[in-house]
Design a protein around this motif. Structure first.
Motif, PDB file in Angstrom:
ATOM      1  N   ALA A  93       3.690   2.113   7.422  1.00  0.00           N
ATOM      2  CA  ALA A  93       3.015   2.781   6.228  1.00  0.00           C
ATOM      3  C   ALA A  93       3.949   2.131   5.058  1.00  0.00           C
ATOM      4  CB  ALA A  93       2.779   4.056   6.749  1.00  0.00           C
ATOM      5  N   SER A  94       3.529   1.842   4.290  1.00  0.00           N
ATOM      6  CA  SER A  94       4.494   1.647   3.041  1.00  0.00           C
ATOM      7  C   SER A  94       5.096   0.220   3.244  1.00  0.00           C
ATOM      8  CB  SER A  94       5.426   2.583   2.881  1.00  0.00           C
ATOM      9  OG  SER A  94       4.741   3.943   1.752  1.00  0.00           O
ATOM     10  N   TRP A 135       0.511  -0.954  -0.017  1.00  0.00           N
ATOM     11  CA  TRP A 135      -0.040  -0.236   0.104  1.00  0.00           C
ATOM     12  C   TRP A 135       0.605   1.328  -0.041  1.00  0.00           C
ATOM     13  CZ3 TRP A 135      -4.983   0.356  -1.209  1.00  0.00           C
ATOM     14  CH2 TRP A 135      -5.624  -1.504  -0.924  1.00  0.00           C
ATOM     15  N   ALA A 155      -4.897   8.157   3.965  1.00  0.00           N
ATOM     16  CA  ALA A 155      -4.403   7.203   3.035  1.00  0.00           C
ATOM     17  C   ALA A 155      -5.143   7.292   2.478  1.00  0.00           C
ATOM     18  CB  ALA A 155      -3.337   5.922   3.151  1.00  0.00           C
ATOM     19  N   VAL A 199      -4.341   3.902   8.704  1.00  0.00           N
ATOM     20  CA  VAL A 199      -3.735   5.038   8.229  1.00  0.00           C
ATOM     21  C   VAL A 199      -4.630   6.115   7.771  1.00  0.00           C
ATOM     22  CG1 VAL A 199      -1.497   6.545   7.539  1.00  0.00           C
ATOM     23  CG2 VAL A 199      -1.601   3.955   7.568  1.00  0.00           C
ATOM     24  N   SER A 220       1.289  -4.697   7.927  1.00  0.00           N
ATOM     25  CA  SER A 220       0.985  -3.546   7.530  1.00  0.00           C
ATOM     26  C   SER A 220      -0.157  -3.270   8.787  1.00  0.00           C
ATOM     27  CB  SER A 220      -0.107  -3.302   6.161  1.00  0.00           C
ATOM     28  OG  SER A 220      -0.782  -4.636   6.164  1.00  0.00           O
ATOM     29  N   GLY A 227       3.953   6.223  10.101  1.00  0.00           N
ATOM     30  CA  GLY A 227       2.683   7.293   9.659  1.00  0.00           C
ATOM     31  C   GLY A 227       3.282   8.087   8.343  1.00  0.00           C
ATOM     32  N   ARG A 228       2.118   9.159   7.596  1.00  0.00           N
ATOM     33  CA  ARG A 228       2.676   8.973   6.559  1.00  0.00           C
ATOM     34  C   ARG A 228       3.442  10.738   6.191  1.00  0.00           C
ATOM     35  NH1 ARG A 228      -3.382  11.024   4.569  1.00  0.00           N
ATOM     36  NH2 ARG A 228      -2.054  10.467   2.170  1.00  0.00           N
ATOM     37  N   GLU A 277       0.664   4.371   0.886  1.00  0.00           N
ATOM     38  CA  GLU A 277       0.706   4.959   1.860  1.00  0.00           C
ATOM     39  C   GLU A 277       0.375   3.902   3.837  1.00  0.00           C
ATOM     40  OE1 GLU A 277       0.205   9.178   1.417  1.00  0.00           O
ATOM     41  OE2 GLU A 277       0.668   9.018  -0.346  1.00  0.00           O
ATOM     42  N   GLY A 278       0.529   3.594   3.401  1.00  0.00           N
ATOM     43  CA  GLY A 278      -0.079   2.691   4.663  1.00  0.00           C
ATOM     44  C   GLY A 278      -1.299   1.909   4.101  1.00  0.00           C
ATOM     45  N   PRO A 283      -5.584   1.875   4.140  1.00  0.00           N
ATOM     46  CA  PRO A 283      -5.924   3.059   4.610  1.00  0.00           C
ATOM     47  C   PRO A 283      -6.973   3.258   5.658  1.00  0.00           C
ATOM     48  CG  PRO A 283      -6.012   2.873   2.594  1.00  0.00           C
ATOM     49  CD  PRO A 283      -5.162   1.534   2.799  1.00  0.00           C
TER      50      PRO A 283
END
Length: 688
Positions: free
Chosen positions: A664-665, A47, A58, A55, A612, A687-688, A49-50, A52
Motif C-alpha cells: 500500500a501507498s 496510490w 482501497a 488492496v 505496488s 496492508g491498509r 492506500e495501494g 485498489p
C-alpha cells in the motif's frame, strides 16, 4: 476569476532574437550551482492506500505530492478530495481541503457534464504515463458525460494531469465516439459498403455444391473492432460452414484470444478435427483472410502472410450446410457471435498460391476467376477506420474551484489545457519568459505539460575512433536564456520517437542514460528523469509506440544565458557498461501502472520492478543476466536480450486467514538515474 488561453508557440525564433542582445551575450556563463534544483524541487505520485485491485477496499485515490503542493484525484468519480499548497515542509496531502473539478462538453447545443468513468481494465481507466524525479503525468480514460436529463454523450474522452514541483496542468481531451456497427448493408466497407455484423445478425449463404468442393480457397476482408467479442465466455466464429467443428465437412475461422484459427473436419468427430493459424488479427482495423485446402494441407493466410498450415493428407467430404459469416453455422446456444464488418468475399474452386493471396491482400481490386463473389453496395461508404459520430460544433470546459479561487478555461477545440500555480493560486497564462535554442533541433512549448520539447530524432551516434558501437554517445548542445528580472525555471523534455533511434547495437531504448554537462564538459549534477515506452498495442492510444523522454528542470538566474549539453550514453560510459534506472511506461501493453527497469548498457532489461504489485504478485519481476550471449539471433549473439531467470520479493506478510497483504501507498523516490550509479528508494506499507 482567473482565465487562461490555450496558446502554443515555437521558442526557436525567440531565442535567435534574444541572442542578438549584447546585455545577455556579454554575461558570463551561469554556474552549475545556481541552476541546481532546490530541496523542494521534487514530485511523487502514488496510490493513497495501494492499488485498489491489489488492496481490497482501497479507494481509487491517486496522490501527487511535490515540495510545494499536493493534489489528490479520485480516478473513479473524478473528484478532488485534497488540494492546496503545503503549509510546511513536513505537511502531507491528508491535511488539505477538497476542491471541485467540473468538466463539461457542449455539443450541438446541448451540455454534458462528467459523471465519472467506466472503471479500470487492462487498457482503460487510470493510467500512469510517466513518472520520476521532477514530472508526474497520468490520465483517466473512458470518461462518462451525461446531460441534465441523463442522456449519455457518445464520446472518447480522457482527463490528464501533468505535474511539476511548482506547476499543475489539467488537460481534457475529447473526440466524437465511434459509431455503433450498423447491421447489414447499412455498414461501411473496405471498398464501397460492407456487411455489418452486430452480434445478433449473420450473413448466411445457402448451401450449393460450388461452395463445397474438395479443393478450395475462401478469401475475404473483415474489420475486427476491439470489441469483436459479443460474449466474454466464448470465442466467436468469423465464418463457418457445415454445422460445427465436430461435423464432417466443416470448415471456418474463429478468433481465440485475438488469434485467428482455421478449422476443418475431415471424417467427423473429434478425431477428424484439424486447425491452423497462430497470428493475431489487427484490432480496430481491416484484416485480409484466406483459408484454403489443396487436398493435402490446410492453410490460413492473414494479411498476406502464411499464419499456419497443417498437413491432413485426406480428401475432404463436402457437407450440405450453409456458409455463415458472423456466427457458428448451427447457431447452437448463443451462436458464438462475431461483431464487425465483412466485405469483398471471394470463393475459388482451387487453392490460390501464396503469391496470388499476397496480391489479393495488397490490392483487393486485383481479381482472379472465382466461382462466387460478393462485394455488397458499390455506392456505400468505404472507410479504413470505424466512422465516428459527427459533431457540428463542440466546446470543452474545465472549471477548478479551490476555496475562493476559481480557475477555468474553455475553447471550441477537442483538447484544452488549464495550467495553475498551486502555491500562488494563479492561472499560468503564458509560457515562461525564457528562450530555448538547440541547433538543428525542433523546439516548441506545450502549455498543458509546461515543457519545452526538444526533438532528438535521427541523431547519428558518435562512435570514438577505434572503438565499438557499444561506446556510442549522442551530444546535443543547447542554450537557455532568461532576459527577465526574475529567476525562471526551464522545464525541458528531450524526446525520441519510434522513428528517431539510430544506435546499431542491442535495443537502444532499454538502457539510455542521460546527463547534463556545462560548456566545459563537466557534469552539472542536475538529474535527467528517464521515462520511456516500447509497447504498441493500439489500445495505448496517443501514447502507444516507442518513445523516450528525458525530463529535467533548470533554474535560470535573472538576465542570464547558459550553454549546456545533453549527453546520451548507450552501451558504455567511460569504457564500462553504463547504468540506468528508468520508469517504463506500460501504455500499449496493459496494466498501465508503475513499472521500473534497471539496465546495464542497452542490451535489454537487467532488473524490473513492480513496487505496488499491480501487474504481478512480486516486487522484482524480471532478472536477466548481463554481458552473456543473447537468447535470440543467429548464433545467440552478444549484446542482446537474455533469458529471464526469475524475480524476487520483500516482506511477504499474511493475515491470520492465510491471505497475503498487498503493498500500500508505494512511493518511488528517484535520486540518481545513472550512468555511473543509480539510486531509487521504494517506500510504503504492507496492508491498509
Amino acid at each position: 476569476m482567473n482565465t487562461t488561453t490555450n496558446s502554443r508557440r515555437s521558442t526557436a525564433l525567440i531565442a535567435a532574437l534574444l541572442f542578438l542582445s549584447p546585455s545577455i551575450k556579454a554575461r558570463a556563463q551561469t554556474s552549475s550551482t545556481s541552476m541546481m534544483p532546490l530541496p523542494e524541487d521534487h514530485a511523487s505520485m502514488w496510490w493513497a492506500e495501494g492499488f485498489p485491485e491489489v488492496v481490497p477496499g482501497a479507494p481509487w485515490n491517486r496522490v501527487i505530492q511535490t515540495g510545494h503542493y499536493a493534489f489528490v484525484l479520485d480516478t473513479e468519480n473524478l473528484t478532488v478530495p485534497h488540494f492546496g499548497p503545503l503549509p510546511a515542509s513536513d505537511a502531507t496531502w491528508k491535511s488539505l481541503p477538497p476542491a471541485d473539478l467540473e468538466l463539461t462538453i457542449a455539443v450541438n447545443g446541448k451540455t454534458y457534464r462528467d459523471a465519472g468513468t467506466k472503471g479500470w481494465s487492462r487498457y482503460a481507466g487510470p493510467r500512469l504515463i510517466e513518472s520520476g524525479r521532477f514530472f508526474q503525468r497520468g490520465d483517466v480514460t473512458d470518461l462518462i458525460f451525461q446531460s441534465a436529463e441523463g442522456e449519455a454523450l457518445n464520446v472518447d474522452a480522457r482527463f490528464e494531469t501533468a505535474a511539476w514541483p511548482d506547476r499543475l496542468g489539467l488537460i481534457l481531451d475529447a473526440q466524437p465516439g465511434e459509431q455503433a456497427i450498423q447491421a447489414g448493408e447499412s455498414s461501411f466497407g473496405k471498398i464501397g459498403g460492407g456487411f455489418g455484423l452486430t452480434g445478433s445478425n449473420a450473413y448466411e449463404i445457402p448451401h450449393s455444391p460450388e461452395l463445397d468442393p474438395e479443393i478450395f480457397t475462401l478469401d475475404f476482408r473483415a474489420y475486427v473492432p476491439a470489441d469483436y467479442r459479443v460474449s466474454k465466455k466464448v470465442s466467436p466464429w468469423l465464418v463457418c460452414k457445415n454445422h460445427n467443428e465436430a461435423a464432417g465437412g466443416n470448415y471456418g475461422i474463429l478468433i481465440v484470444g485475438d488469434v485467428a484459427h482455421a478449422r476443418m473436419n475431415i471424417g467427423g468427430g473429434k478425431d477428424g478435427q484439424f486447425s491452423a493459424g497462430d497470428k493475431k488479427v489487427k484490432l480496430d482495423a481491416w484484416n485480409h483472410f484466406a483459408l484454403n485446402y489443396d487436398g493435402d494441407t490446410l492453410r490460413l493466410f492473414l494479411n498476406g502472410e502464411l499464419s499456419g498450415e497443417t498437413k491432413i493428407g485426406k480428401a475432404r467430404t463436402p457437407g450440405d450446410g450453409p456458409l455463415v459469416f458472423g456466427r457458428r453455422a448451427d447457431n447452437f446456444g448463443d451462436g458464438y457471435p462475431f461483431r464487425g464488418v465483412i466485405d469483398e468475399i471471394r470463393f475459388y474452386d482451387r487453392a490460390l498460391n501464396p503469391a496470388q493471396i499476397r496480391q489479393r491482400y495488397l490490392n483487393p481490386q486485383n481479381e482472379y476467376p472465382s466461382v462466387w463473389m460478393e462485394s455488397f453496395r458499390k455506392e456505400g461508404t468505404a472507410s479504413e477506420t470505424r466512422p465516428q459520430e459527427v459533431w457540428n460544433d463542440q466546446k470543452l470546459s474545465i472549471k477548478f474551484t479551490a476555496g475562493e479561487t476559481i480557475f477555468e478555461h474553455h475553447a471550441q477545440d477537442n483538447r484544452i489545457a488549464l495550467a495553475i500555480d498551486p502555491t500562488s493560486g494563479r492561472t499560468i497564462k503564458t509560457p515562461p519568459a525564457l528562450a530555448v535554442f538547440a541547433a538543428d533541433r525542433p523546439v516548441d512549448f506545450d502549455p498543458g505539460t509546461g515543457w519545452h520539447r526538444i526533438n532528438l530524432d535521427a541523431i547519428e551516434p558518435i562512435v570514438p575512433e577505434n572503438r565499438t558501437a557499444n561506446d556510442a554517445i549522442e551530444r546535443i548542445p543547447f542554450t537557455l536564456a532568461n532576459p527577465g528580472d526574475d529567476e525562471q525555471v526551464a522545464r525541458l523534455m528531450f524526446e525520441k520517437t519510434a522513428r528517431g533511434f539510430r544506435h546499431r547495437i542491442g535495443t537502444p531504448i532499454t538502457g539510455i542514460s542521460a546527463i547534463l554537462r556545462d560548456a566545459n564538459g563537466n557534469p552539472t549534477g542536475i538529474p535527467v528523469q528517464l521515462s520511456k515506452n516500447w509497447h504498441n498495442d493500439p489500445e495505448g492510444g496517443v501514447y502507444a509506440e516507442a518513445w523516450f523522454h528525458g525530463l529535467t528542470q533548470v533554474r535560470l538566474p535573472a538576465k542570464s544565458t547558459t550553454d549546456l549539453e545533453l549527453v546520451i550514453a548507450y552501451g558504455h560510459w567511460g569504457g564500462v557498461p553504463a547504468a540506468s534506472h528508468a520508469q517504463l511506461s506500460l501504455i500499449g501493453w496493459g496494466g498501465n501502472q508503475r513499472w521500473d527497469e534497471s539496465a546495464l548498457g542497452s542490451w535489454g532489461e537487467s532488473i524490473c520492478y513492480d513496487p505496488s504489485q499491480s501487474q504481478a504478485e512480486c516486487t522484482i519481476t524480471d532478472v536477466r543476466p548481463a554481458m552473456v550471449n543473447s537468447m535470440r539471433g543467429e548464433g545467440h549473439q552478444q549484446w542482446g536480450w537474455t533469458n529471464n531467470v526469475g524475480g524476487g520479493d520483500f516482506f511477504r506478510v499474511f493475515d491470520t486467514s492465510g491471505d497475503r497483504l498487498g503493498h500500500a501507498s508505494m512511493n518511488a523516490d528517484y535520486l540518481r538515474y545513472g550512468p555511473c550509479l543509480t539510486e531509487v528508494t521504494y517506500s510504503g506499507s504492507i496492508g491498509r
